[in-house]
Design an enzyme around this catalytic site. Sequence first.
Site, mmCIF file in Angstrom:
data_model
loop_
_atom_site.group_PDB
_atom_site.id
_atom_site.type_symbol
_atom_site.label_atom_id
_atom_site.label_comp_id
_atom_site.label_asym_id
_atom_site.label_seq_id
_atom_site.Cartn_x
_atom_site.Cartn_y
_atom_site.Cartn_z
ATOM 1 N N PRO A 193 95.615 -44.602 0.425
ATOM 2 C CA PRO A 193 95.196 -45.742 -0.395
ATOM 3 C C PRO A 193 96.354 -46.354 -1.198
ATOM 4 O O PRO A 193 96.130 -47.140 -2.096
ATOM 5 C CB PRO A 193 94.167 -45.130 -1.348
ATOM 6 C CG PRO A 193 94.491 -43.672 -1.394
ATOM 7 C CD PRO A 193 95.358 -43.323 -0.231
ATOM 8 N N GLU A 194 97.590 -45.971 -0.902
ATOM 9 C CA GLU A 194 98.723 -46.571 -1.611
ATOM 10 C C GLU A 194 99.603 -47.326 -0.597
ATOM 11 O O GLU A 194 99.201 -48.361 -0.120
ATOM 12 C CB GLU A 194 99.457 -45.483 -2.417
ATOM 13 C CG GLU A 194 98.481 -44.841 -3.420
ATOM 14 C CD GLU A 194 99.108 -43.839 -4.389
ATOM 15 O OE1 GLU A 194 100.168 -44.104 -4.945
ATOM 16 O OE2 GLU A 194 98.492 -42.759 -4.590
ATOM 17 N N MET A 195 100.735 -46.764 -0.193
ATOM 18 C CA MET A 195 101.587 -47.501 0.743
ATOM 19 C C MET A 195 101.257 -47.170 2.207
ATOM 20 O O MET A 195 101.646 -47.896 3.113
ATOM 21 C CB MET A 195 103.056 -47.258 0.424
ATOM 22 C CG MET A 195 103.463 -47.917 -0.904
ATOM 23 S SD MET A 195 105.084 -47.379 -1.540
ATOM 24 C CE MET A 195 106.194 -48.220 -0.422
#
Lengths: 339, 339
Positions: free
Chosen positions: A140-142
């Site tokens: 859910p980030e990069m």
Amino acid sequence: MYKRTVLTIAFAASSLLASGLATEAKKAGLEPIPTDKKELMKLIDNPKNPITDEKVELGKKLYFDPRLSKSGFISCNSCHNLSEGGDDGIPAAIGHKWTANPHHLNSPTVYNSVFFNSQFWDGRDPHLEAQAQGPIQAAPEMSATPEHVVATVTSMPEYVEEFKKAYGKDTKITFEKVADTIATFERTLVTPSAFDDYLNGNEKAMTKAQKDGLKTFMDKGCATCHTGIALGGAMNVFNITGTYKFQDVGDFKGDKNGMVKVPTLRNITQTAPYFHNGQIWELKDAIKEMGRIQLGADINDAEAASIEEFLKALDGRKADVVLPQLPASTSKTPKPDIN
Amino acid sequence: MYKRTVLTIAFAASSLLASGLATEAKKAGLEPIPTDKKELMKLIDNPKNPITDEKVELGKKLYFDPRLSKSGFISCNSCHNLSEGGDDGIPAAIGHKWTANPHHLNSPTVYNSVFFNSQFWDGRDPHLEAQAQGPIQAAPEMSATPEHVVATVTSMPEYVEEFKKAYGKDTKITFEKVADTIATFERTLVTPSAFDDYLNGNEKAMTKAQKDGLKTFMDKGCATCHTGIALGGAMNVFNITGTYKFQDVGDFKGDKNGMVKVPTLRNITQTAPYFHNGQIWELKDAIKEMGRIQLGADINDAEAASIEEFLKALDGRKADVVLPQLPASTSKTPKPDIN
């Protein structure tokens, strides 16, 4: 002549009094960012990943390069924005495909994170080098794989050349080295403030209201957890004083005791919303809530306002960051994938 | 003495030859960014929104401030990234809620956009001031209302103070003024290159391969549309030479004739993927495809490589941009809304 003597004594007395407060603060575990460059370097350097100008410059580029992410749209700076107090100003971090952090975790500031004893909200690693590997890979980030990162960096001759300069003979570009390089840049993001000037001996650096606030801060017990150079950054004190274990954050349970890291108070006026889950917007409310849940103490409005005044003395001076110019993609650069 | 005369003559002859090419380029409508600051200022300034240092500094902050967007996560720089050639390097812009541009439109570079005669892909307005109002409000981009923008800016005393400095007595903060201020900053994003140095009289600024490429570029007819200082930026020429009207882009029909703007070629090596819909990644492919669909001409591999060499001479020198430090939000600042 008489007058002058009185003035001298008065000044000395005031100085002693003020020094008394600074001494008390240091006894309470609060530490300044040192002014001496060698002393500072000892604190921020990592012998296993030494700071060099070449690594800092390269790390800055990688920090700002969204092509390290799967989508090509999110860089370290997207959530740890150096223009915004080192974080993103939203309750839970947004990442790949607009996913809000599933643990409702708030992006912590990158400024002064070199002084933290623990990285991540669950404090699972003490080093920025390990931290830098996390968000790049987190779905859910990069949302990138180490292979994507290495392929991306390796595809651009300018990056390859800079890795050569930074690492000499040991130039093989690895995911770990990319993270190490980013961490090196982050290690330099130190922001000395009026509070440091005061602890370092400049009696006039803080206003009377800020000094009063510092007293209140210590009297109430805030310095028990918000201690050290970062005024936070460690897990350990929670074991002693914590009465609220922050377990109610989705499936994120904090460390094995259900606790989260004490965040830094440096630049705190710029990093709302507050707490690990970003649920409190006003600094005054955060101060009072911390008194209630961590210290079992009632902090009234006047005391909260006083503490807030002190916290303003932690607004740091940020070194100018010249926006890097990133190397152009080549035919070998992995294509962005927004899905 | 004899030798020296020969050398002098040889130099003069070479200079004349080179000048011949430069003259030819100018005749073909290619223009350099002027070196004279007053002359440049005449070209980039807008008498209705004059450039001042105060507006440029304030505009830079607003350009980098994600709080102008509904989510608090997207700034002008997210899609027109000054580190990445002034665009985002992905086929279709990503915006609010991870929405890919519904018209599949590629983010154009902001660098040198002051030299465009038309803004937006459908060329609906000639001014950057109007352009800046667009993406802030577009639902799939920053998705903000003018009221959100004004409330956000007005909530921070530092911004209010800077508007006072920038606009004097006329300090009422309006959405239009925010866009005007951003546009003022954008007007300064000019990147002179080797090509400009060459047209401005430095014969040695371009390599032989680049000069050969310039000849090929003109011989093939590329300069018919990619003309003026921006080597593009206008709609008009499409009416004359266009054979491919770019209508196949979802519900986006371009202007009333179904056409899109000619993009600039400045910094083109840094702004892949290419075309209004970002469907071509390799510059060589873009060159050949343009020959086919716009000029009805076959551009072979050697010619495309030669033109590509010339295009490298358009990589501009970018002035250092020091990352701005944004004012802290206050209790009056609208909260981010990621939905």
